[in-house]
Design a protein around this motif. Structure first.
Motif, PDB file in Angstrom:
ATOM      1  N   ARG A   1       4.990  11.790 -14.364  1.00 17.85           N
ATOM      2  CA  ARG A   1       3.831  11.272 -13.591  1.00 17.85           C
ATOM      3  C   ARG A   1       4.020  10.930 -12.111  1.00 17.85           C
ATOM      4  NH1 ARG A   1      -0.510   9.181 -15.631  1.00 17.85           N
ATOM      5  NH2 ARG A   1       0.140   8.919 -17.808  1.00 17.85           N
ATOM      6  N   LEU A   2       5.380  10.590 -11.752  1.00 18.66           N
ATOM      7  CA  LEU A   2       5.423  10.388 -10.271  1.00 18.66           C
ATOM      8  C   LEU A   2       5.580  11.514  -9.564  1.00 18.66           C
ATOM      9  CD1 LEU A   2       8.077   7.238 -10.363  1.00 18.66           C
ATOM     10  CD2 LEU A   2       5.495   7.432  -9.957  1.00 18.66           C
ATOM     11  N   ALA A   3       6.265  12.696 -10.061  1.00 18.92           N
ATOM     12  CA  ALA A   3       6.180  13.963  -9.519  1.00 18.92           C
ATOM     13  C   ALA A   3       4.821  14.516  -9.363  1.00 18.92           C
ATOM     14  CB  ALA A   3       7.044  14.996 -10.433  1.00 18.92           C
TER      15      ALA A   3
ATOM     16  N   ALA B   1      -0.971  12.499  -3.672  1.00 17.34           N
ATOM     17  CA  ALA B   1      -0.899  11.100  -2.790  1.00 17.34           C
ATOM     18  C   ALA B   1       0.323  10.856  -2.267  1.00 17.34           C
ATOM     19  CB  ALA B   1      -1.571   9.897  -3.728  1.00 17.34           C
ATOM     20  N   PRO B   2       0.289   9.757  -1.181  1.00 15.31           N
ATOM     21  CA  PRO B   2       1.711   9.185  -0.663  1.00 15.31           C
ATOM     22  C   PRO B   2       2.292   8.432  -1.572  1.00 15.31           C
ATOM     23  CG  PRO B   2      -0.471   8.608   0.808  1.00 15.31           C
ATOM     24  CD  PRO B   2      -0.796   9.262  -0.539  1.00 15.31           C
ATOM     25  N   LEU B   3       3.491   8.526  -1.636  1.00 10.40           N
ATOM     26  CA  LEU B   3       4.334   7.674  -2.564  1.00 10.40           C
ATOM     27  C   LEU B   3       4.577   6.268  -1.841  1.00 10.40           C
ATOM     28  CD1 LEU B   3       6.950  10.172  -3.934  1.00 10.40           C
ATOM     29  CD2 LEU B   3       4.733   9.232  -5.106  1.00 10.40           C
ATOM     30  N   ASP B   4       3.636   5.578  -1.877  1.00 12.29           N
ATOM     31  CA  ASP B   4       3.583   3.897  -1.384  1.00 12.29           C
ATOM     32  C   ASP B   4       3.628   3.067  -2.622  1.00 12.29           C
ATOM     33  OD1 ASP B   4       0.983   3.653  -2.033  1.00 12.29           O
ATOM     34  OD2 ASP B   4       0.388   4.220  -0.083  1.00 12.29           O
ATOM     35  N   ALA B   5       4.017   2.044  -2.332  1.00  6.98           N
ATOM     36  CA  ALA B   5       4.174   0.785  -3.431  1.00  6.98           C
ATOM     37  C   ALA B   5       2.775   0.710  -4.247  1.00  6.98           C
ATOM     38  CB  ALA B   5       4.713  -0.573  -3.001  1.00  6.98           C
ATOM     39  N   ASP B   6       1.738   0.957  -3.640  1.00  5.82           N
ATOM     40  CA  ASP B   6       0.373   0.583  -4.144  1.00  5.82           C
ATOM     41  C   ASP B   6       0.183   1.810  -5.176  1.00  5.82           C
ATOM     42  OD1 ASP B   6      -0.209  -2.029  -2.923  1.00  5.82           O
ATOM     43  OD2 ASP B   6      -1.215  -0.983  -1.340  1.00  5.82           O
ATOM     44  N   ASN B   7       0.259   2.915  -4.691  1.00  4.62           N
ATOM     45  CA  ASN B   7       0.151   4.171  -5.566  1.00  4.62           C
ATOM     46  C   ASN B   7       1.132   4.420  -6.438  1.00  4.62           C
ATOM     47  OD1 ASN B   7      -2.189   5.052  -3.752  1.00  4.62           O
ATOM     48  ND2 ASN B   7      -0.735   6.623  -2.547  1.00  4.62           N
ATOM     49  N   VAL B   8       2.140   3.931  -6.301  1.00  2.86           N
ATOM     50  CA  VAL B   8       3.236   4.017  -7.553  1.00  2.86           C
ATOM     51  C   VAL B   8       3.021   3.171  -8.338  1.00  2.86           C
ATOM     52  CG1 VAL B   8       5.676   3.846  -7.973  1.00  2.86           C
ATOM     53  CG2 VAL B   8       5.093   5.155  -5.889  1.00  2.86           C
ATOM     54  N   GLY B   9       2.714   1.901  -7.977  1.00  7.05           N
ATOM     55  CA  GLY B   9       2.260   0.841  -8.809  1.00  7.05           C
ATOM     56  C   GLY B   9       0.990   1.311  -9.865  1.00  7.05           C
TER      57      GLY B   9
ATOM     58  N   VAL C   1       9.844   1.368  -8.322  1.00  9.76           N
ATOM     59  CA  VAL C   1       9.203   1.535  -7.194  1.00  9.76           C
ATOM     60  C   VAL C   1       9.987   1.677  -5.964  1.00  9.76           C
ATOM     61  CG1 VAL C   1       7.699   0.350  -5.649  1.00  9.76           C
ATOM     62  CG2 VAL C   1       7.039   0.309  -8.094  1.00  9.76           C
ATOM     63  N   GLU C   2      11.075   1.103  -5.902  1.00 13.01           N
ATOM     64  CA  GLU C   2      11.842   1.335  -5.131  1.00 13.01           C
ATOM     65  C   GLU C   2      12.464   2.581  -4.787  1.00 13.01           C
ATOM     66  OE1 GLU C   2      15.124  -1.925  -5.489  1.00 13.01           O
ATOM     67  OE2 GLU C   2      13.522  -3.291  -5.064  1.00 13.01           O
ATOM     68  N   ALA C   3      12.719   3.478  -6.056  1.00  8.93           N
ATOM     69  CA  ALA C   3      13.350   4.864  -6.046  1.00  8.93           C
ATOM     70  C   ALA C   3      12.242   5.528  -5.549  1.00  8.93           C
ATOM     71  CB  ALA C   3      13.732   5.088  -7.333  1.00  8.93           C
ATOM     72  N   ALA C   4      11.013   5.251  -5.980  1.00  9.17           N
ATOM     73  CA  ALA C   4       9.882   6.206  -5.450  1.00  9.17           C
ATOM     74  C   ALA C   4       9.713   6.245  -3.869  1.00  9.17           C
ATOM     75  CB  ALA C   4       8.737   5.753  -6.286  1.00  9.17           C
ATOM     76  N   VAL C   5       9.612   5.088  -3.388  1.00  7.87           N
ATOM     77  CA  VAL C   5       9.323   4.939  -2.079  1.00  7.87           C
ATOM     78  C   VAL C   5      10.450   4.974  -1.149  1.00  7.87           C
ATOM     79  CG1 VAL C   5       7.252   3.316  -2.659  1.00  7.87           C
ATOM     80  CG2 VAL C   5       9.508   2.450  -1.791  1.00  7.87           C
ATOM     81  N   ALA C   6      11.788   5.232  -1.847  1.00  8.37           N
ATOM     82  CA  ALA C   6      13.059   5.453  -0.852  1.00  8.37           C
ATOM     83  C   ALA C   6      12.668   6.783  -0.006  1.00  8.37           C
ATOM     84  CB  ALA C   6      14.320   5.567  -1.554  1.00  8.37           C
ATOM     85  N   PRO C   7      13.228   6.619   1.159  1.00  8.40           N
ATOM     86  CA  PRO C   7      13.261   7.841   2.202  1.00  8.40           C
ATOM     87  C   PRO C   7      13.995   9.144   1.608  1.00  8.40           C
ATOM     88  CG  PRO C   7      14.353   6.027   3.355  1.00  8.40           C
ATOM     89  CD  PRO C   7      13.848   5.457   2.074  1.00  8.40           C
TER      90      PRO C   7
END
Length: 146
Positions: free
Chosen positions: A107-109, A115-123, A140-146
């Motif tokens: 799903r995250l891929a 969409a941008p992987l920011d906390a709101d979109n990932v949440g 969420v931390e894993a998704a938004v990590a650089p």
């Protein structure tokens, strides 16, 4: 029920047209990464796969609906994408038992493609998943990590 022809992780496959996509993947094609966590309720997200690039819960998707389409499981993701997600999740403790991880990664891929992987979109994307081990913060931390 007539046979269903579709592409699984880039390869053509044919299965009996009865039952759910999850049943076809696990029981007929031997793809075990899509998990059965709540079938047939479609509530936990463990069975999430991509159908023509869109995240779908396979336990409530009739296999007949994927006739002529492309289905991607975590094994079919680009190796660089899979590796990046594995490293990010391990670095943040975003996976513990790992049961729900393949569906979340798929799903995250898919989200990352649109969409941008920011906390709101990932949440928002994670609302379709249930993880009893980690909660959402480390994912969420894993998704938004650089």
């Amino acid at each position: 029920m007539p046979d269903v022809h579709f592409h699984l992780n880039g390869a053509p496959v044919v299965v009996d047209g009865s039952g759910s996509l999850l049943e076809a993947l696990r029981d007929r094609l031997g793809v075990r990464s899509a998990k059965d966590g709540c079938s047939p309720q479609g509530q936990c997200g463990c069975c999430t796969v991509l159908v023509d690039g869109q995240a779908r819960v396979s336990c409530v998707t009739p296999v007949a609906r994927v006739q002529g389409r492309s289905v991607t499981t975590v094994e079919g993701l680009d190796p660089h994408v899979s590796e990046r997600w594995a490293e990010a999740l391990c670095a943040t403790g975003g996976t513990q038992c790992g049961f729900c991880t393949p569906g979340i990664v798929v799903r995250l891929a898919a989200l990352e493609e649109k969409a941008p992987l920011d906390a709101d979109n990932v949440g928002q994307a994670l609302l379709a998943h249930l993880c009893r081990c980690t909660g959402w913060q480390t994912i969420v931390e894993a998704a938004v990590a650089p």
